[in-house]
Design an enzyme around this catalytic site. Structure first.
Site, mmCIF file in Angstrom:
data_model
loop_
_atom_site.group_PDB
_atom_site.id
_atom_site.type_symbol
_atom_site.label_atom_id
_atom_site.label_comp_id
_atom_site.label_asym_id
_atom_site.label_seq_id
_atom_site.Cartn_x
_atom_site.Cartn_y
_atom_site.Cartn_z
ATOM 1 N N PRO A 8 -68.933 49.147 -31.233
ATOM 2 C CG PRO A 8 -71.136 49.791 -30.767
ATOM 3 C CD PRO A 8 -69.828 50.312 -31.283
ATOM 4 C CD GLU A 10 -74.734 41.325 -28.921
ATOM 5 O OE1 GLU A 10 -75.184 40.315 -28.350
ATOM 6 O OE2 GLU A 10 -74.213 42.279 -28.314
ATOM 7 C CD GLN A 69 -74.592 50.403 -28.568
ATOM 8 O OE1 GLN A 69 -74.667 49.220 -28.864
ATOM 9 N NE2 GLN A 69 -74.197 51.334 -29.424
ATOM 10 C CB CYS A 99 -78.703 46.622 -33.272
ATOM 11 S SG CYS A 99 -78.534 44.829 -33.456
ATOM 12 C CG ASN A 200 -69.540 52.778 -37.750
ATOM 13 O OD1 ASN A 200 -70.578 52.160 -37.567
ATOM 14 N ND2 ASN A 200 -68.375 52.178 -37.761
ATOM 15 C CD GLU A 202 -67.877 48.285 -46.836
ATOM 16 O OE1 GLU A 202 -67.329 47.491 -47.615
ATOM 17 O OE2 GLU A 202 -68.654 47.921 -45.931
ATOM 18 N N GLY A 224 -65.122 49.370 -37.214
ATOM 19 C CA GLY A 224 -65.766 48.134 -36.795
ATOM 20 C C GLY A 224 -65.072 46.919 -37.379
#
Length: 319
Positions: A8, A10, A69, A99, A200, A202, A224
């Site tokens: 996800p 944003e 989410q 976040c 998750n 880099e 991501g």
């Protein structure tokens, strides 16, 4: 073959870009942008606006399952909103404890809760109670706020609360998105819990993917910004033949055509420039296109530039 998941993001990976990325292929499932929960029960239209995939069996046009989410700090309202969400048959329910955005953090959302493992447990337990066992239930967390000292405590709290799997972004809130990601700390969390862990952070190349697996001890990886910069990355990881920019450019065109329908003209250009700014990390052709579009202020001007560059085949017909 490990599972490859779409993160996800944003303000970056909206349903239009999710559709393009999953159309290019290589994902097992993904998670949409977060739905912010405060002290209210959100209407169904809010979920459907943020995750339109709910209207198509919770899948993108390419058939990739997209989970929803939730972000919030009140256990009661998180549970009540999850109760409503599951009536929409989502592919899964995820809770955001990662976040780092300042506005979210100030309102005790996302990574702001990583100093309170007890509250994490309370939130997840309340949501678990209303999410049926046949709907996947996950959480995504960072390693902490300022340091990693409570990372294991947070992971254990989420496990005890009942999540099926845990996704760990290998940075703290203070780290933001600065490299490197602390994959070795993901491994410490993995060793402490008994539920599947997904790493998750880099991963920009197939080599990064393999290194992340080795250091974190996790077979499954969530991608991501790395796939925004290289939409072919999941297929490269899988060892598939890919077509380079010639395969990516039609995705840029499809995204722009979607943006032109969805976004007011004054703001449309910013969306495609944002994506090209990351694509140019991988593709020289994207750098050329970015520099061409950068000074153009109007959507009509971008239409013309994309036509001239051969990215668009015809001028958009707006509905």
């Amino acid at each position: 073959m490990p599972r490859i998941l779409l993160a996800p993001m944003e303000g970056l990976a909206d349903n239009l870009l999710r559709g393009v990325l999953t159309g290019i292929g290589g994902y097992d499932w993904g998670i949409c942008e977060f739905v912010r929960v405060s002290n209210s029960l959100l209407p169904v239209k809010t979920y459907e606006r943020i995750c339109p995939e709910l209207l198509t069996d919770s899948k993108t046009a390419a058939g990739t399952p997209m989970r929803v989410q939730l972000l919030g700090s009140d256990p009661h309202f998180m549970a009540e909103n999850a109760r409503r969400l599951v009536t929409l048959n989502p592919a899964g329910v995820d809770i955001n404890f990662g976040c780092p955005a300042p506005t979210v953090f100030r309102h005790r959302g996302g990574s702001a809760l990583l100093g309170e493992p007890e509250l994490l447990h309370e939130i997840v337990s309340a949501v678990r109670a209303v999410v049926p066992v046949d709907i996947p239930f996950t959480a995504k967390m960072r390693l902490g706020i300022e340091d990693t000292s409570r990372a294991v405590d947070c992971a254990l709290a989420l496990q005890a609360g009942g999540v099926d799997e845990l996704i760990v972004h290998g940075r703290t809130k203070v780290d933001g998105y600065r490299p490197p990601a602390r994959w070795e700390w993901i491994d410490k969390v993995r060793a402490a819990v008994n539920i599947p862990l997904i790493a998750n952070g880099e991963v920009w190349t197939a080599e990064d993917f393999r290194n992340c697996q080795q250091v974190s001890g996790c077979a499954d990886i969530m991608l991501g910004r790395g796939v925004i910069a290289d939409p072919l990355l999941p297929r490269k990881v899988r060892g598939e033949e890919t077509g380079g920019w010639a395969e990516v450019a039609p995705g840029v065109a499809a995204y722009w055509l979607g943006v032109r329908q969805k976004v007011v003209p004054d703001h449309a250009g910013g969306r495609v420039k944002q994506w090209l700014a990351l694509l140019r990390r991988t593709y020289p052709e994207a750098e050329v296109l970015y520099q061409t579009l950068r000074p153009i202020k109007t959507a009509e001007g971008i239409d013309a530039a994309l036509l001239a560059a051969g990215v668009l085949q015809e001028r958009p017909v707006l509905q």
